[in-house]
Write a protein that holds these residues in place. Structure first.
Motif, PDB file in Angstrom:
ATOM      1  N   THR A 159       0.822  -1.207   0.000  1.00 45.59           N
ATOM      2  CA  THR A 159       0.000   0.000   0.000  1.00 45.59           C
ATOM      3  C   THR A 159       0.856   1.258   0.000  1.00 45.59           C
ATOM      4  N   GLY A 160       0.212   2.383  -0.305  1.00 45.53           N
ATOM      5  CA  GLY A 160       0.907   3.664  -0.303  1.00 45.53           C
ATOM      6  C   GLY A 160       1.577   3.999   1.018  1.00 45.53           C
TER       7      GLY A 160
ATOM      8  N   LEU B  47       4.649   1.903   1.484  1.00 50.51           N
ATOM      9  CA  LEU B  47       5.696   2.297   0.551  1.00 50.51           C
ATOM     10  C   LEU B  47       6.374   3.581   1.020  1.00 50.51           C
ATOM     11  N   ALA B  48       5.601   4.500   1.584  1.00 47.74           N
ATOM     12  CA  ALA B  48       6.193   5.718   2.147  1.00 47.74           C
ATOM     13  C   ALA B  48       7.096   5.373   3.331  1.00 47.74           C
ATOM     14  N   GLU B  49       6.658   4.417   4.169  1.00 49.87           N
ATOM     15  CA  GLU B  49       7.508   3.967   5.275  1.00 49.87           C
ATOM     16  C   GLU B  49       8.792   3.332   4.746  1.00 49.87           C
TER      17      GLU B  49
ATOM     18  N   ASP C 295      -2.782  -6.836  -9.956  1.00 49.22           N
ATOM     19  CA  ASP C 295      -2.784  -5.465  -9.449  1.00 49.22           C
ATOM     20  C   ASP C 295      -1.771  -5.335  -8.321  1.00 49.22           C
ATOM     21  N   LEU C 296      -1.240  -4.142  -8.117  1.00 45.72           N
ATOM     22  CA  LEU C 296      -0.267  -3.943  -7.052  1.00 45.72           C
ATOM     23  C   LEU C 296      -0.862  -4.300  -5.690  1.00 45.72           C
ATOM     24  N   GLY C 297      -2.132  -4.002  -5.497  1.00 45.93           N
ATOM     25  CA  GLY C 297      -2.760  -4.306  -4.224  1.00 45.93           C
ATOM     26  C   GLY C 297      -2.854  -5.787  -3.927  1.00 45.93           C
TER      27      GLY C 297
ATOM     28  N   ALA D  79       3.178   0.711 -12.981  1.00 46.71           N
ATOM     29  CA  ALA D  79       2.638   2.068 -13.051  1.00 46.71           C
ATOM     30  C   ALA D  79       2.059   2.484 -11.702  1.00 46.71           C
ATOM     31  N   GLU D  80       1.384   1.565 -11.017  1.00 50.99           N
ATOM     32  CA  GLU D  80       0.839   1.873  -9.691  1.00 50.99           C
ATOM     33  C   GLU D  80       1.965   2.165  -8.702  1.00 50.99           C
ATOM     34  N   LEU D  81       3.016   1.365  -8.744  1.00 51.06           N
ATOM     35  CA  LEU D  81       4.164   1.598  -7.870  1.00 51.06           C
ATOM     36  C   LEU D  81       4.779   2.971  -8.137  1.00 51.06           C
ATOM     37  N   ALA D  82       4.911   3.330  -9.411  1.00 48.75           N
ATOM     38  CA  ALA D  82       5.472   4.628  -9.767  1.00 48.75           C
ATOM     39  C   ALA D  82       4.583   5.771  -9.282  1.00 48.75           C
ATOM     40  N   ASP D  83       3.278   5.598  -9.339  1.00 47.77           N
ATOM     41  CA  ASP D  83       2.373   6.640  -8.845  1.00 47.77           C
ATOM     42  C   ASP D  83       2.605   6.891  -7.359  1.00 47.77           C
ATOM     43  N   HIS D  84       2.753   5.817  -6.589  1.00 45.94           N
ATOM     44  CA  HIS D  84       2.991   5.980  -5.151  1.00 45.94           C
ATOM     45  C   HIS D  84       4.326   6.681  -4.889  1.00 45.94           C
TER      46      HIS D  84
END
Length: 249
Positions: free
Chosen positions: A44-45, A48-50, A105-107, A152-157
């Motif tokens: 999750t976002g 990934l920030a952590e 999906d990334l999720g 693409a989802e990973l790059a968005d995060h």
């Protein structure tokens, strides 16, 4: 094993063969749609920030610096490159060894976000798609299902953490080339097939503008992952494929 180009191997055998290629290829599987069970977590976002924050602290400590000395975007780019490699590598192996794309999906990814080496990754057990023997069709499928999907989802995060799209796409191109190099080293008899398929993938959107070849024929990305800026005085070594070595002719 020699691979089953037309997708005749059972999914479990495919995953086993991919995992044998090395730690960046190794993946587990879990029932599609099942909630994560410890120590696994969803990608999750917030996590990934952590991860990016943890990489920042690690890079700062490695350079004997305070954490504030490492720019957040540098840490986010380095974190992104490592995770992109973890998702790209098994997908490239499935395509090269068995002509089968991975789609999810990334999720749906499960991971164990600990620092230190390639993170453990688990994919849904329905991620392996039917074989596509024609190389162009296979490359189209991998570009659509992987590059325009979870990558693409990973790059968005990671873009939300201050990394430019140009750098993120360069990281992905570098991960694709790195996976092909590692696969060729692990299975030399597949080197020509791995590099030929990688060339097809790098010639498709969204990566077409992100890679070039040096006069010697080696891969050169058209952006920098920024890791050199994590060193004291931002004077770290450059990666072998970095654009800052000079623009290919």
């Amino acid at each position: 094993m020699t691979g089953h180009p037309h997708g005749t191997a059972a999914p479990g055998a495919v995953i086993e063969e991919i995992a044998a290629l090395g730690p960046f290829f190794a993946v587990s599987t879990h029932p599609a749609g099942a909630p994560p069970a410890g120590p696994w977590a969803s990608m999750t976002g917030p996590l990934l920030a952590e991860r990016a924050a943890g990489v920042r602290a690690y890079l700062a400590a490695a350079g004997g610096q305070p954490q504030d000395a490492v720019e957040p975007r540098v840490a986010a780019s380095v974190a992104h490159l490592g995770l992109a490699a973890r998702l790209v590598s098994p997908a490239l192996a499935a395509a090269v060894l068995h002509r089968r794309p991975l789609g999810y999906d990334l999720g749906a990814v499960r991971w164990q976000p600990a620092l230190g080496g390639p993170v453990p990754v688990s994919l849904p057990d329905d991620a392996l798609r039917p074989a596509l023997p024609a190389p162009d069709r296979l490359a189209d499928a991998v570009a659509r299902l992987l590059l325009d999907g979870p990558l693409a989802e990973l790059a968005d995060h990671m873009g939300a953490l201050g990394v430019s799209r140009h750098i993120l796409l360069g990281n992905t191109a570098s991960a694709v080339n790195g996976a092909a190099t590692a696969l060729a080293a692990a299975r030399p008899e597949l080197a020509a097939r791995a590099h030929a398929f990688t060339a097809l993938l790098l010639d498709r959107p969204p990566l077409r503008a992100q890679s070039a070849r040096t006069p010697a024929g080696t891969f050169r990305r058209r952006s920098c992952c920024l890791i050199y800026r994590a060193a004291p005085d931002r004077a770290g070594a450059l990666c072998g494929d970095c654009v800052l070595h000079g623009t290919p002719a």
